[in-house]
Design an enzyme around this catalytic site. Sequence first.
Site, short mmCIF file in Angstrom:
data_model
loop_
_atom_site.label_atom_id
_atom_site.label_comp_id
_atom_site.label_asym_id
_atom_site.label_seq_id
_atom_site.Cartn_x
_atom_site.Cartn_y
_atom_site.Cartn_z
N LYS A 187 30.58 -0.74 41.08
CA LYS A 187 29.47 -1.52 40.51
C LYS A 187 29.50 -1.33 39.00
O LYS A 187 30.02 -0.32 38.52
CB LYS A 187 28.14 -0.99 41.04
CG LYS A 187 26.99 -1.97 40.90
CD LYS A 187 26.93 -2.88 42.10
CE LYS A 187 25.85 -3.94 41.98
NZ LYS A 187 25.67 -4.64 43.26
N ASP A 204 25.30 -9.89 40.05
CA ASP A 204 24.16 -9.14 40.59
C ASP A 204 22.98 -9.59 39.73
O ASP A 204 23.04 -10.69 39.16
CB ASP A 204 24.41 -7.61 40.50
CG ASP A 204 23.42 -6.80 41.34
OD1 ASP A 204 23.59 -6.72 42.56
OD2 ASP A 204 22.45 -6.25 40.78
#
Length: 444
Positions: free
Chosen positions: A125, A165
């Site tokens: 991430k 995201d």
Amino acid sequence: MSYVDNVLQRVIKLNPAEPEFHQAVKEVLESLEPVIERHPEYEQLGLLERLTEPERQVIFRVPWVDDNGNVQVNRGFRVQFNSAIGPYKGGLRFHPSVNLGIIKFLAFEQIFKNSLTGLPIGGGKGGSDFDPKGKSDGEIMRFCQSFITELYRHIGADTDVPAGDIGVGAREIGYMYGQYKRIRNAYEGVLTGKGLTYGGSLVRKEATGYGLVYFVDEMIKAKGKSFEGSTVVVSGSGNVAIYAVEKAQALGAKVVAMSDSGGYIYDPSGIRLDTIKLIKEVQRKRIYEYTEYHPEAEYHDSFTGIWNIPCDIALPCATQNELDKQAALTLVSNGCFAVGEGANMPSTPEAVEVFLNNGILFSPGKASNAGGVAVSALEMSQNSMRYSWSFEEVDAKLKDIMVNIYRRASEAAREYGHEGNLVVGANIAGFMKVADAMMAQGIV
Ligand code: NDP
Ligand code: 2IT
């Protein structure tokens, strides 16, 4: 002290001031107790110590010039947490609240989520504390170009494949892809969530929201319930929330409330999604504008107040820890029977406990929001084949993947003595594949 407790203490000591990371690790490790009991060799080989230590963490400076000619500096992150079962895969978040602990919690969750999809993707991430709100297209482009000018050396189609995201959608992915291609002189599937004209997959935009509803539909079907005729509340009004609402409505649900960080709207006659899409996807405005179009709807300026609206099914799709114990108790006393997490870790541990203790059908984000990354992995496959599947083909694969995740998590829960507890089931099912791969690959 048990092995799990030892590792938890170690994680807290080694990573001070990262409460979200501690929260995510604690939830997973505590679920793994029954697995660890059956596998004493894991302790001897330091499996949990290795699992909780990212393989690599990159933190970098992102300088850019705003429209007034002033230099701005943000911080960029990429946490490459685990590559046992595939290249690192996971989104990029652009939000002022981003820090290393947030990115680590998200990357850690991503390991198990990606494993649950059954596809060959590891966990990672990244993101930045950059705030896209109120920025011009030119500022967004210059920021994205600067961000990728550092990140490009750490990623690649077989190494690490970022995606969107919070705060990162098709526009940002486009700017980052353009800059990556220019620096590398290579047309490769290094990012997912791309536009359809340059390698994107059909259904990626819809995937997380649709996948969430496919998952929840399967979960409630097991108890004889359905979306048809149900009243639904969905927090957030971003990518995940919008397409969760679209699919829930298609299945006959009445969605009565949505939110953004400023507050929520309540429309008892049912949310008009075309208005939300116009406000959010086209105009990039605030959700209170909805009442300009539909004066019969109410706007309340408390974001968390949305959980006071009575509903049968609640789908938290905004951000971490947005649903606390009090909100969970309110949902239960209002007769809510199912909660499906679209966001990552939206319910606090105390809220999850309330749901599990009250027989609420509850699905953790790492299981029910895995549709987004699953279609990302399908985008990677299509890029490798230099071929694209139709909307119907991708949608059918997505549905299949979500139903399989539900089955795998339910079976693992049953096998380890926690029937009906999808938190434990998802953690165990996600962990087993990663653990087997790590054990087979030696001490790395
Ligand atoms: P978007 O940026 O498209 O939308 C985010 C939504 O959540 C907005 O309505 C935003 O309101 C709200 N929100 C964000 N941060 C906060 C906050 N701190 N407090 C209150 N509201 C907030 O993001 P996504 O829809 O993509 O992501 C939503 C969640 O789903 C995140 O947890 C993400 O990690 C998760 N997720 C996303 C996937 C994807 O494919 N995109 C896949 C799996 C999970 P505002 O506009 O006012 O900031
Ligand atoms: O949290 C997530 O799973 C995402 N933001 C999507 C990641 C991806 O690689 O598509």
